[in-house]
Every structure is written in C-alpha cells, then in structure tokens.
Design an enzyme around this catalytic site. Structure first.
Site, PDB file in Angstrom:
ATOM      1  CB  CYS A 131      -5.430  -3.098  22.419  1.00  0.00           C
ATOM      2  SG  CYS A 131      -6.445  -4.106  23.502  1.00  0.00           S
ATOM      3  CD  GLU A 157      -8.058   3.092  19.444  1.00  0.00           C
ATOM      4  OE1 GLU A 157      -6.923   3.395  19.885  1.00  0.00           O
ATOM      5  OE2 GLU A 157      -8.567   1.965  19.590  1.00  0.00           O
ATOM      6  CG  ASP A 195     -35.651  -1.142  28.188  1.00  0.00           C
ATOM      7  OD1 ASP A 195     -35.601  -1.596  27.030  1.00  0.00           O
ATOM      8  OD2 ASP A 195     -34.902  -0.238  28.584  1.00  0.00           O
ATOM      9  CG  HIS A 216      -8.271   0.743  22.812  1.00  0.00           C
ATOM     10  ND1 HIS A 216      -8.305   0.173  21.563  1.00  0.00           N
ATOM     11  CD2 HIS A 216      -8.378  -0.284  23.682  1.00  0.00           C
ATOM     12  CE1 HIS A 216      -8.438  -1.140  21.668  1.00  0.00           C
ATOM     13  NE2 HIS A 216      -8.477  -1.445  22.950  1.00  0.00           N
ATOM     14  CG  ASP A 240     -33.348   7.564  24.825  1.00  0.00           C
ATOM     15  OD1 ASP A 240     -34.147   7.643  25.775  1.00  0.00           O
ATOM     16  OD2 ASP A 240     -32.319   6.871  24.876  1.00  0.00           O
TER      17      ASP A 240
HETATM   18  O1  1PR Z   1     -35.131  -3.566  22.049  1.00  0.00           O
HETATM   19  O2  1PR Z   1     -32.851  -4.025  21.161  1.00  0.00           O
HETATM   20  O3  1PR Z   1     -34.484  -2.645  19.822  1.00  0.00           O
HETATM   21  O4  1PR Z   1     -33.400  -1.766  21.925  1.00  0.00           O
HETATM   22  C1  1PR Z   1     -34.189  -0.662  22.141  1.00  0.00           C
HETATM   23  C2  1PR Z   1     -33.368   0.292  22.948  1.00  0.00           C
HETATM   24  O5  1PR Z   1     -34.040   1.553  22.995  1.00  0.00           O
HETATM   25  C3  1PR Z   1     -33.192  -0.177  24.383  1.00  0.00           C
HETATM   26  O6  1PR Z   1     -31.901   0.195  24.863  1.00  0.00           O
HETATM   27  C4  1PR Z   1     -34.261   0.625  25.139  1.00  0.00           C
HETATM   28  O7  1PR Z   1     -33.809   0.918  26.459  1.00  0.00           O
HETATM   29  C5  1PR Z   1     -34.325   1.897  24.329  1.00  0.00           C
HETATM   30  N1  1PR Z   1     -35.667   2.483  24.312  1.00  0.00           N
HETATM   31  C6  1PR Z   1     -36.736   2.029  23.643  1.00  0.00           C
HETATM   32  N2  1PR Z   1     -37.765   2.874  23.856  1.00  0.00           N
HETATM   33  C7  1PR Z   1     -37.333   3.866  24.637  1.00  0.00           C
HETATM   34  C8  1PR Z   1     -38.142   5.023  25.100  1.00  0.00           C
HETATM   35  O8  1PR Z   1     -37.663   5.856  25.875  1.00  0.00           O
HETATM   36  N3  1PR Z   1     -39.385   5.095  24.617  1.00  0.00           N
HETATM   37  N4  1PR Z   1     -35.111   4.344  25.683  1.00  0.00           N
HETATM   38  C9  1PR Z   1     -35.987   3.622  24.913  1.00  0.00           C
HETATM   39  C10 1PR Z   1     -34.996   4.053  26.990  1.00  0.00           C
HETATM   40  C11 1PR Z   1     -33.031   4.447  28.159  1.00  0.00           C
HETATM   41  C12 1PR Z   1     -32.022   5.536  28.399  1.00  0.00           C
HETATM   42  C13 1PR Z   1     -32.683   6.640  29.162  1.00  0.00           C
HETATM   43  C14 1PR Z   1     -32.266   6.474  30.577  1.00  0.00           C
HETATM   44  C15 1PR Z   1     -31.829   7.750  31.251  1.00  0.00           C
HETATM   45  N5  1PR Z   1     -34.126   5.009  27.462  1.00  0.00           N
HETATM   46  O9  1PR Z   1     -31.492   5.926  27.201  1.00  0.00           O
HETATM   47  O10 1PR Z   1     -32.370   7.825  28.620  1.00  0.00           O
HETATM   48  O11 1PR Z   1     -33.376   5.867  31.161  1.00  0.00           O
HETATM   49  O12 1PR Z   1     -32.936   8.567  31.401  1.00  0.00           O
HETATM   50  P1  1PR Z   1     -32.867   9.874  32.340  1.00  0.00           P
HETATM   51  O13 1PR Z   1     -31.453  10.119  32.761  1.00  0.00           O
HETATM   52  O14 1PR Z   1     -33.401  10.975  31.492  1.00  0.00           O
HETATM   53  O15 1PR Z   1     -33.738   9.568  33.513  1.00  0.00           O
HETATM   54  P2  1PR Z   1     -34.000  -3.071  21.165  1.00  0.00           P
END
Ligand code: 1PR
Length: 564
Positions: free
Chosen positions: A84, A196, A409, A194, A243
């Site tokens: 890079c 890696e 979100d 990259h 998650d």
């Molecule tokens: O606010 O900077 O501490 O970040 C928190 C992070 O955690 C953010 O990216 C937020 O989106 C994520 N988050 C917080 N709570 C949840 C929860 O589910 N209770 N996850 C969460 C949200 C987002 C994707 C999800 C997609 C695809 N999830 O990871 O999996 O929506 O879903 P699907 O394909 O199953 O439909 P901070």
C-alpha cells in the site's frame, strides 16, 4: 524449512499486526528493523506503509532509514515487498499533503507521482475488492489465478505512464481510472492492495514472494502484452455481522436481535417472563467459519457496550487478537467506541485511546454508533462547523477515513405527508409498497442510541451527511424495523442515504435470502450488504448469495479456489 527471517519495517504508525500474522501464517519468522544498519543486512524486507505519505516519509527520515533503503533498492537485486503506502513511497512524490503545501518527495525509485482519485467521479477511498490485469508473468503470482480479486483501501494512486510501465506487474481500473496495483523489477516487488487482507489470494501472493526469495527466481518474470481495453471492476461486498454480548452465565456469545431484542421469546415461569440471550455460537469460531465460506468482511459488534465502561475488561480485545491470527479479510469492531471516565477512579480514556487498543489488537476499522449521533447533533447545532474534537474526527485524522465506519440504528416514523413537519427531517416516500399503521405512505428514519433504547430528534440522512463531513469513511446502515425479519432490506432508506453521501454505504438488517442481496445492489446505491441471522442460522450460504449476484450481473468477489 525457511532459510531466513523476514525483516519487517514497522515504523509504528498503525496496525501491522495483520501483516505479522500473515507472514507467520506463511511459516516465516519476523525480525523487526529497529536500526538503519539492519537494512543493508536484511535477506528480505517487507514494508507495510500505514498512515499518510507525509508521516511515512517523515518517520523514515527521522529514523535514518530513507537513504539505506534507497541503497538497498537501487540494484533491484535485494528482495523487497512494499504494501500500500509501502509501494507509493517508492515513487518520486505524492500529492497527499496539506492544502497548498509542496508535493512530498518519496524514495524516488520508480518514476512518477502519486495522485488522488477524483472525488467528483467516484467514491473515495477506493475501498473493497477489485481485480488485477497482468502486465508480467511473474513467479510472485504463481499460486494466484488471474481472475482472483484482492482488497484495496486507498485514496491515492500511481497512474501507469510510459516512464514507469516497465515496473508494472499488474494494473487495476476503478470507475474507469487505471492505476498501478502491483510493481516488480528484479527483486523489488510492491502492491497497492493489501495481501494480508486479501484472504487466501493475498496469502498466496505472500507465499509467491517468499518462495522467490528462497529460490532466487525473481528474474523469471516475463512481460505480457495487455489489451488496452482490459478493465476490472470494484465488486460488491458481503459483510457478516456478529452481534456479541455476555449471556446470563457471563459467557461471551454471538447473539442476534429480532428488531434488536436479543432474548428468546416469552419463557413460562421465568421471573422476568423473558427467555435467555439467544446464543448462536462463539465469536472467533463463527467468524472463522464465515472467513472460510467467503465473507468479504467481518464486523464484531459489542452490543452491550453502552452499559459498562468496558475500557478495562474490553472483552472484544481478546476476540480480535484471536480472530486476526487466522482471518485475513478486513475486521471491523463496534460498540463502545467513545471516551470513558471510570466513575470510581475518575480516570478517563479518550475515544482515540479506546480505538487504538482495538487497532493494536487487530481491527482494521472501528464502528461508531451512539457517539456518531451525538457528534452529528453537535455539528448541526454548531451550524455545520467541525470542532476537530469528536471521536469521528480524532480517529479518522490519525488512522484515516477508511478506518472509521458509522453505524446508524434508525427506526421508521410514519407520516401522512411528504413535507417534513419541521423541515429538520428528510421524509422518504415508501415506494417499496409498505405503509404505516394508518395507511401512511411516507416516513422519516429517526436515529436511536444505546442499541435502539433511546430515540433522538435527528434523522438517518442528516447523521450520514454529518458523519461524512466529520471524516467517516463508511456508513453501516441498519434498520430496527427490518432487523431479523428476513423480508429484505429497507430499500427506501438505503436509497435515501446512499443518494445523500459519496462515501460507501453498507446495507444492513432484514436479509432473508440471496435475492435480497441482488435486490439491494440492483435497486440502491449501496456498495456492500451486511447480514447476520440468515448466516448464523445457515438459512443460506454466502457462496449462494455471490452466485445469485453474479447471475444477475453484479460483480462479486472471486476468491482462491486452490487448496494451498
Ligand atoms: O452505540 O457505538 O456503542 O455501538 C453499538 C453497536 O451495537 C451499533 O453498531 C449497534 O448497531 C449495535 N447494536 C446495539 N444493540 C444491538 C441489538 O441488536 N440489540 N446490533 C445492536 C444491531 C446490527 C447488525 C444486525 C443487522 C443484520 N445489529 O449487526 O445484525 O441488523 O441483521 P439481520 O441480517 O439478522 O437482519 P455504540
């Protein structure tokens, strides 16, 4: 048995853990170059450039490495692999400098200047997987098939010119702009991409280089006449999100929300009436499976980070240290990227310090959620003037825009008219056939913080634009309404945001089958699509999604089919 150690020129500007891991994965040990005198003695030098051109050249000078490097390279008979920025510094100079300043001189080994992609014609940085056009048949690429894609993340490039064309090993085109993607003359090799982070293809490029060092076969490279019309295309990426949180027994597990509710449905007899945290597996094991199955990127999200000051027992650090040892595609970590103060000791940590720990642990990007909403609110309240103090600005200034992803979100707020009640929020027409509870055909997307637990008076389009202005490199665009529903992505939301920013947008939430990937790429301007539930539950394979994309004429990454 390797006959030499790789001399790694790590000038400490950023994350080269993944380069170390990749060299180790090829079976070689590393000796760090800490003194200029080690350069002349080196058997093979690997120089991963990280950060900016100016900082790289400045540090090389301060350490007294620049002239010994020029001496090492001038005969072109000493094995060298630049990565890079480690390739760009071989050129005469770069335009990557402060506004109005002079071009920064490089090592001057290769004729030509490094210049910036034209932001009016394409999203910058060039980030993702793209192909290579062979200009030489070289032993470096003996383990790689011509159609295999590699991973790029850069805002500057070296054009192919008559003066430097003898050096070109491969070229690549991005939105019609051809650039040097790899060079080789004699034993001097360098790549804009990259290795890696380019999966098995990248590891096989490293293996080709290391084997050429062992066997002294660099001189077997032969020039190939290329078709001037040959071109490559940036592929659309499939990102897998994990998650992560501790379950009720304190184990760190991969879970999955149903509209962000990660607990199993109602449980008879339980005190709270709610079941346990869904447990879909262990983070590193699941991530390794997705890497083997062809995920283009993996994102770990610590979804309970809003609760505790995770600074001390940052559970995700160990996850990243483990994952980056064997997963060679870009790793993103999110959740809790913000400043902290310990309520007991009063000690504080800046968002930059938190992010730096993750980069050192092996993350390539950090994802900022709640703090990005707060920073956007401050920017709007400040009349659009950046202060330079937000977590987005500070981290992207040090690590580059490409290292900062913003996770949004939002949830739908249905309205019956297109005009925004108070002009603050961008109202979107629901042209996907969905309607509100009272037949509303419009909505605005209200942002939330703390994992959807708190709604804020700001819309997703405003946050995306503000985040771009603050220096973010990418948007991970979730949608609480669609999360876990398997009915497809929120297309009106993806269109509204990808149409409002020039940085890449990752569609997230709602994928239920391979057709949803085709649909979101065909009908919106997103560059990547993220899914979680359907992969964790093995509803569909990543390869099936890529095959569906290819059948529909959408560029999907072509990875190594070799068993090396
Ligand atoms: O606010 O900077 O501490 O970040 C928190 C992070 O955690 C953010 O990216 C937020 O989106 C994520 N988050 C917080 N709570 C949840 C929860 O589910 N209770 N996850 C969460 C949200 C987002 C994707 C999800 C997609 C695809 N999830 O990871 O999996 O929506 O879903 P699907 O394909 O199953 O439909 P901070």
């Amino acid at each position: 048995m390797p006959s030499f150690k790789v001399s790694l020129l790590d000038y400490g500007a950023g994350n080269v853990r993944s380069v170390r891991n990749a060299i180790s994965a090829c079976g070689y040990e590393i000796e760090d170059i800490t003194e200029a005198s080690q350069i002349a003695q080196a058997k093979a030098i690997v120089f991963p450039g990280v950060g900016s051109y100016g900082s790289a050249m400045k540090v090389l000078k301060e350490k007294g490495f620049d002239q010994p490097l020029r001496d090492y390279l001038k005969g072109r008979d000493r094995p060298f692999l630049g990565i890079c920025l480690g390739m760009q510094t071989l050129f005469e100079s770069s335009d990557e400098h402060e506004e109005g300043a002079e071009a920064i001189p490089g090592l001057g080994v290769i004729p030509g200047k490094v210049i910036k992609f034209d932001e009016s014609k394409m999203a910058v940085p060039h980030i993702g997987w793209n192909g290579r056009i062979l200009h030489q048949d070289s032993p470096i690429l003996k383990f790689v098939d011509a159609e295999e894609d590699v991973y790029f993340v850069h805002s500057y490039y070296a054009p192919v010119t008559d003066e430097n064309k003898e050096w070109v090993l491969t070229s690549t085109t991005y939105s019609g702009q051809r650039f040097v993607s790899a060079v080789q003359r004699g034993s001097v090799v360098a790549t804009q991409f990259h290795p890696e982070k380019s999966g098995k293809t990248g590891l096989n490029v490293l293996k080709g280089f290391l084997e050429a060092v062992e066997n002294g076969t660099f001189d077997q490279a032969k020039k190939i006449d290329i078709d001037p019309a040959a071109h490559t295309d940036l592929t659309k990426r499939i990102v897998v999100a994990l998650d992560v949180r501790t379950n009720d027994h304190g184990d760190l597990v991969v879970t999955k929300g149903d509209q962000y509710d990660v607990r199993e449905n109602h449980k008879e007899g339980s005190e709270t009436g709610r079941g346990g945290v869904r447990n879909l597996g262990k983070p590193v094991a699941l991530a390794s499976r997705y890497y083997e199955e062809g995920a283009d990127e993996i994102a770990f999200l610590n979804i309970t980070s809003f609760r505790e000051g995770v600074i001390e027992d940052m559970p995700m650090l160990q996850v990243l240290e483990q994952a980056s040892k064997s997963i060679f595609v870009p790793l993103t970590v999110g959740g809790g990227i913000r400043s902290y103060s310990d309520p007991k000791s009063g000690q504080t940590w800046s968002a930059l310090e938190v992010a730096a720990r993750y980069f050192r642990a092996g993350a390539d990007k950090v994802s900022i959620g709640s703090d990005a909403v707060y920073a956007s609110e401050d920017l709007v309240a400040n009349g659009g003037k950046c202060t330079g103090e937000s977590s987005i600005e500070v981290i992207s200034h040090v690590y580059g825009a490409q290292a900062v992803v913003i996770s949004i979100d939002p949830k739908r707020v249905f309205v019956s008219v297109k005009e925004s009640v108070n002009k603050k929020h961008v109202v979107v027409e629901l042209d996907d056939g969905s309607v509100g509870p009272n037949g509303e055909k419009f909505c605005w997307y209200q942002c939330t913080v703390k994992g959807g637990r708190e709604a804020r008076d700001i819309c997703a389009v405003t946050v995306a634009k503000a985040a771009q202005d603050l220096g973010a490199g990418e948007i991970m665009l979730n949608c609480i309404d669609m999360d876990g529903q398997c009915n497809g992505y929120d297309l009106p939301l993806m269109r509204a945001v990808s149409g409002a920013v020039s940085i890449p947008v990752i569609a997230s939430s709602g994928a239920g089958n391979e057709s949803h990937f085709v649909q979101v790429f065909k009908e919106t301007g997103v560059q990547a699509a993220l899914a979680a539930g359907i992969f964790h539950r093995k509803v569909v394979e990543i390869e099936a999604c890529k095959n569906a994309m290819t059948k529909s004429g959408i560029e999907a990454r072509k990875s190594s089919k070799r068993n090396t």
